[in-house]
Write a protein that holds these residues in place. Structure first.
Motif, short mmCIF file in Angstrom:
data_model
loop_
_atom_site.label_atom_id
_atom_site.label_comp_id
_atom_site.label_asym_id
_atom_site.label_seq_id
_atom_site.Cartn_x
_atom_site.Cartn_y
_atom_site.Cartn_z
N ASP A 126 -0.77 5.40 -6.11
CA ASP A 126 -1.30 5.35 -4.75
C ASP A 126 -2.19 4.13 -4.50
O ASP A 126 -2.76 3.98 -3.43
CB ASP A 126 -2.11 6.62 -4.46
CG ASP A 126 -1.23 7.85 -4.46
OD1 ASP A 126 -0.44 7.99 -3.52
OD2 ASP A 126 -1.32 8.66 -5.40
N ILE A 127 -2.34 3.25 -5.47
CA ILE A 127 -3.26 2.11 -5.38
C ILE A 127 -2.61 0.96 -4.61
O ILE A 127 -1.47 0.59 -4.88
CB ILE A 127 -3.69 1.65 -6.78
CG1 ILE A 127 -4.43 2.77 -7.50
CG2 ILE A 127 -4.57 0.40 -6.69
CD1 ILE A 127 -4.75 2.47 -8.94
N ARG A 128 -3.37 0.35 -3.72
CA ARG A 128 -2.91 -0.82 -2.95
C ARG A 128 -3.07 -2.08 -3.81
O ARG A 128 -4.07 -2.27 -4.49
CB ARG A 128 -3.71 -0.97 -1.67
CG ARG A 128 -3.33 -2.22 -0.91
CD ARG A 128 -4.23 -2.46 0.28
NE ARG A 128 -4.01 -3.79 0.82
CZ ARG A 128 -3.74 -4.05 2.08
NH1 ARG A 128 -3.66 -3.07 2.96
NH2 ARG A 128 -3.56 -5.28 2.49
N ASP A 147 0.87 -1.18 0.00
CA ASP A 147 0.00 0.00 0.00
C ASP A 147 0.91 1.23 0.00
O ASP A 147 1.46 1.59 1.04
CB ASP A 147 -0.90 -0.01 1.23
CG ASP A 147 -1.95 1.09 1.19
OD1 ASP A 147 -1.91 1.94 0.28
OD2 ASP A 147 -2.83 1.08 2.08
N PRO A 148 1.09 1.86 -1.16
CA PRO A 148 2.01 2.98 -1.25
C PRO A 148 1.53 4.26 -0.58
O PRO A 148 2.30 5.20 -0.45
CB PRO A 148 2.19 3.18 -2.75
CG PRO A 148 0.96 2.63 -3.35
CD PRO A 148 0.51 1.52 -2.44
N ASN A 149 0.26 4.30 -0.18
CA ASN A 149 -0.25 5.50 0.48
C ASN A 149 -1.38 5.10 1.43
O ASN A 149 -2.53 5.03 1.03
CB ASN A 149 -0.74 6.51 -0.56
CG ASN A 149 -0.97 7.88 0.04
OD1 ASN A 149 -1.07 8.03 1.25
ND2 ASN A 149 -1.08 8.88 -0.81
N ARG A 150 -1.05 4.89 2.69
CA ARG A 150 -2.04 4.48 3.68
C ARG A 150 -3.04 5.58 4.02
O ARG A 150 -4.08 5.32 4.61
CB ARG A 150 -1.37 4.05 4.98
CG ARG A 150 -0.58 2.79 4.87
CD ARG A 150 0.04 2.46 6.18
NE ARG A 150 0.56 3.70 6.78
CZ ARG A 150 1.32 3.77 7.84
NH1 ARG A 150 1.65 2.68 8.47
NH2 ARG A 150 1.76 4.91 8.30
N SER A 151 -2.74 6.81 3.65
CA SER A 151 -3.60 7.94 4.00
C SER A 151 -4.90 7.97 3.21
O SER A 151 -5.84 8.65 3.61
CB SER A 151 -2.87 9.26 3.76
OG SER A 151 -1.72 9.31 4.57
N VAL A 152 -4.94 7.29 2.07
CA VAL A 152 -6.14 7.29 1.23
C VAL A 152 -6.55 5.86 0.92
O VAL A 152 -5.73 4.95 0.90
CB VAL A 152 -5.91 8.07 -0.08
CG1 VAL A 152 -5.69 9.52 0.20
CG2 VAL A 152 -4.77 7.49 -0.88
N LYS A 153 -7.83 5.67 0.67
CA LYS A 153 -8.35 4.35 0.38
C LYS A 153 -9.31 4.41 -0.80
O LYS A 153 -10.07 5.36 -0.94
CB LYS A 153 -9.12 3.77 1.58
CG LYS A 153 -8.26 3.56 2.80
CD LYS A 153 -7.29 2.43 2.58
CE LYS A 153 -6.46 2.21 3.82
NZ LYS A 153 -5.12 1.83 3.56
#
Length: 117
Positions: free
Chosen positions: A63-65, A41-47
């Motif tokens: 930013d996609i997991r 998950d390159p960006n845990r701040s967004v989902k």
């Protein structure tokens, strides 16, 4: 410590990821079952749907997991040669970005023969 100036990063993301592997010989040292699970998950701040919506215009496919479950079989012909059959099932989170609204078809099947000398 924050960096500034010419060597400062353009963007810092709070990332997360790990992998777990399981190897099991099947009755003899020549036959082996392998399973692996990983996520990144390159960006845990967004989902999910936050990525690519109008309010988050700076979020991209970077930013996609992704989650991957892989499994395979290894046959050791001798100490110098082995064959591997492997399948990776890859999932990505659903986003608001065109082409990533659902899971994209990116599963991988691989066969490989390795010889060392």
């Amino acid at each position: 410590m924050e960096k500034s100036g010419a060597f400062a990063p353009l963007y810092i993301r709070p990332f997360d990821g790990a992998y777990f592997s399981f190897l099991q010989h099947l009755g003899s040292p020549k036959h082996q079952l392998v399973m692996k699970y990983d996520w990144y998950d390159p960006n845990r701040s967004v989902k999910g749907r936050q990525i690519g919506d109008a309010a988050s215009k700076y979020l991209t496919p970077a930013d996609i997991r992704f989650d991957t479950f892989g499994f395979g079989y290894v046959l050791y012909f001798n100490e110098n040669m082995k064959a591997t059959i492997w399948y990776d099932r890859v999932w990505n989170e659903s986003t608001s970005i065109d082409g990533f609204e659902g899971d994209i078809p990116d599963n991988v099947f691989t066969t490989r023969i390795q010889y060392r000398f």
